[in-house]
Write an enzyme that holds these catalytic residues in place. Structure first.
Site, short mmCIF file in Angstrom:
data_model
loop_
_atom_site.label_atom_id
_atom_site.label_comp_id
_atom_site.label_asym_id
_atom_site.label_seq_id
_atom_site.Cartn_x
_atom_site.Cartn_y
_atom_site.Cartn_z
N CYS A 5 4.06 -7.13 -2.43
CA CYS A 5 2.36 -6.22 -3.44
C CYS A 5 2.44 -5.92 -1.52
O CYS A 5 2.83 -5.97 -0.68
CB CYS A 5 1.73 -7.12 -4.19
N ARG A 6 1.06 -5.18 -2.07
CA ARG A 6 0.41 -5.00 -0.45
C ARG A 6 0.50 -5.41 0.42
O ARG A 6 0.57 -6.08 1.50
CB ARG A 6 -0.97 -4.31 -1.06
#
Length: 108
Positions: A60-61
């Site tokens: 994810c980020r």
């Protein structure tokens, strides 16, 4: 909390099966070429799209959403590892990104 298997972004193997669980706008801005894209909230409904016989490297980020997805995948019979530091660490390590359009790829 149980320790989840993890790997630093810089150490993800070149041929790894990567599952990107970020939202559509984050994906469009920049992602790993060849990664599977299923936003975190859609993983349970779309689990049939995942290869059951491969170790999944979930990103994810920053690593929070992917850790939650890794835990869920493991509970449901998948072999999955969290990519530590997420796409931010991927970009910081100089690993390649692609975008969905003509813009310079980056991490939102």
């Amino acid at each position: 909390m149980v320790d989840l298997p993890s790997v630093p972004a810089a150490d993800v193997p070149a041929r790894a099966v990567v599952l990107d669980v970020r939202e559509d706008d984050e994906w469009a801005a920049g992602h790993i070429d060849g990664a599977l894209h299923i936003p975190m909230g859609q993983v349970p409904q779309r689990v049939g799209e995942l290869p059951a016989d491969a170790e999944l490297h979930v990103v994810c980020r920053a690593g929070g959403r992917s850790a939650r997805v890794v835990a869920w995948l493991q509970e449901n019979g998948f072999e999955a590892v969290n990519v530590t530091g997420g796409m931010g660490a991927w970009a910081d390590a100089g690993r390649p990104l692609v975008a969905d359009d003509d813009r310079v790829p980056g991490v939102l």
